[in-house]
Design an enzyme around this catalytic site. Structure first.
Site, PDB file in Angstrom:
ATOM      1  N   HIS A  61      91.356  -5.331  15.895  1.00  0.00           N
ATOM      2  CA  HIS A  61      90.961  -4.596  16.497  1.00  0.00           C
ATOM      3  C   HIS A  61      91.044  -4.483  17.728  1.00  0.00           C
ATOM      4  O   HIS A  61      89.775  -4.501  17.956  1.00  0.00           O
ATOM      5  CB  HIS A  61      91.783  -3.131  16.145  1.00  0.00           C
ATOM      6  CG  HIS A  61      90.794  -2.413  16.245  1.00  0.00           C
ATOM      7  ND1 HIS A  61      89.714  -1.630  15.072  1.00  0.00           N
ATOM      8  CD2 HIS A  61      90.185  -1.364  17.127  1.00  0.00           C
ATOM      9  CE1 HIS A  61      88.800  -1.592  15.817  1.00  0.00           C
ATOM     10  NE2 HIS A  61      88.882  -1.012  16.731  1.00  0.00           N
TER      11      HIS A  61
ATOM     12  N   ASP B  37      92.059   2.168  26.811  1.00  0.00           N
ATOM     13  CA  ASP B  37      92.384   3.538  26.639  1.00  0.00           C
ATOM     14  C   ASP B  37      91.610   4.832  26.182  1.00  0.00           C
ATOM     15  O   ASP B  37      90.566   5.208  27.473  1.00  0.00           O
ATOM     16  CB  ASP B  37      92.460   3.236  24.106  1.00  0.00           C
ATOM     17  CG  ASP B  37      90.723   2.565  24.106  1.00  0.00           C
ATOM     18  OD1 ASP B  37      90.127   2.783  24.579  1.00  0.00           O
ATOM     19  OD2 ASP B  37      90.598   1.458  22.728  1.00  0.00           O
TER      20      ASP B  37
ATOM     21  N   ASP C 273      87.639  -4.637  12.228  1.00  0.00           N
ATOM     22  CA  ASP C 273      88.620  -5.124  11.396  1.00  0.00           C
ATOM     23  C   ASP C 273      89.696  -6.110  12.559  1.00  0.00           C
ATOM     24  O   ASP C 273      90.957  -5.812  12.121  1.00  0.00           O
ATOM     25  CB  ASP C 273      89.771  -3.470  11.209  1.00  0.00           C
ATOM     26  CG  ASP C 273      90.544  -3.171  11.713  1.00  0.00           C
ATOM     27  OD1 ASP C 273      89.766  -3.027  13.522  1.00  0.00           O
ATOM     28  OD2 ASP C 273      90.268  -1.586  11.716  1.00  0.00           O
TER      29      ASP C 273
ATOM     30  N   GLU D  71      95.151  -1.097  15.988  1.00  0.00           N
ATOM     31  CA  GLU D  71      94.813  -1.506  14.882  1.00  0.00           C
ATOM     32  C   GLU D  71      95.312  -2.246  13.999  1.00  0.00           C
ATOM     33  O   GLU D  71      96.731  -2.650  13.905  1.00  0.00           O
ATOM     34  CB  GLU D  71      94.594  -0.021  14.066  1.00  0.00           C
ATOM     35  CG  GLU D  71      93.240   0.705  14.701  1.00  0.00           C
ATOM     36  CD  GLU D  71      93.058   1.889  14.192  1.00  0.00           C
ATOM     37  OE1 GLU D  71      93.701   2.810  13.773  1.00  0.00           O
ATOM     38  OE2 GLU D  71      91.610   2.600  14.449  1.00  0.00           O
TER      39      GLU D  71
END
Length: 263
Positions: free
Chosen positions: A143, A72, A141, A148
């Site tokens: 991801h 990313d 979380d 996400e």
């Protein structure tokens, strides 16, 4: 899925680095048939990169015939910004090994047409013959990359708005000034990662314990995108003891037992 449980962060990083180097060496890559390596950013893989650098300096692995694809990049952040993922990768990994600059692929968050940039990135991966080993980390979380909670498990490289939790978490890299943290990023999709021949995830610390529990013991869910790895034929998570805090004792003992002869 394999779960490798190491005593601490240093040990898990060393295990992961040795595994990646062994895979590259076993492939015996050439200019005509390079090894394709997927690369993450963030704090978790820093030990892995340090381990690979040490192995390179010892002459135990070469990156001359390795092609990399990063997961990313932020949108709108200049490539030379100290917190861009371009800067991160060259500072923490690429500038310390013998990789060729033309073999490094990182999404361009300043492209004039971001959707076209994402489509061409997917195409570049396909034209390279797919990724042999995708390294990665896990967010608190659950991801993977910037996929996400709520992201499609078949998603491809695309533009992604970041959640408040991610922005707050990443603010530590921007002097804890939320206004400086980019709100948007380009990211490979869950489907992009799942297409890799192998996936190797590093996971450390108590703050990742709930995510690890969801990845190992929970069902496959878009609310914990790391859980998609349960459906991958060759997925490994390497973690430390504190990341196991939410696992059942029986789960912990099971993986320690079946891996005892492979460590």
């Amino acid at each position: 899925m394999r779960l490798i449980i190491e005593p601490d962060y240093l040990s898990l990083s060393r295990w992961a680095a040795n595994y990646v180097a062994a895979k590259i060496n076993a492939a015996n890559p050439t200019p005509e048939k390079p090894f394709k390596l997927g690369c993450p950013t963030g704090s978790s893989p820093l030990g892995l990169y340090k381990g690979l650098i040490e192995l390179y300096k010892k002459g135990q692995v070469s990156f001359e015939n390795v092609i990399t694809f990063n997961m990313d990049e932020y949108v709108g952040l200049p490539e030379d910004h100290p917190e861009s993922y371009h800067s991160f990768m060259w500072k923490n990994f690429f500038s310390h090994i013998n990789i060729k600059k033309e073999n490094v692929h990182i999404l361009n968050g300043n492209a004039e047409d971001l959707r076209k940039e994402c489509a061409e990135y997917e195409k570049a991966i396909q034209e390279a013959g797919g990724i042999d080993l995708f390294m990665g980390g896990i967010g608190p979380d659950g991801h993977i990359a910037f996929n996400e909670p709520g992201s499609s498990l078949t998603s491809r490289t695309r533009i992604k708005d970041l959640t408040s939790d991610t922005i707050i978490a990443n603010s530590r890299f921007f002097n804890y000034d939320l206004d400086l943290v980019p709100r948007t990023a380009l990211t490979v999709g869950v489907g992009t990662v799942m297409d890799a021949k192998e996936v190797l995830i590093v996971c450390n610390g108590h703050n990742k314990a709930r995510a690890l529990q969801a990845a190992i013991e929970g069902g496959v869910s878009q609310m914990w995108t790391i859980s998609a790895l349960q459906m991958h034929q060759h997925a490994i998570i390497v973690c430390d003891e504190t990341a196991c805090d939410e696992l059942k004792v029986s789960t912990y003992r099971y993986f320690k037992d079946i891996e005892k002869d492979n460590l």
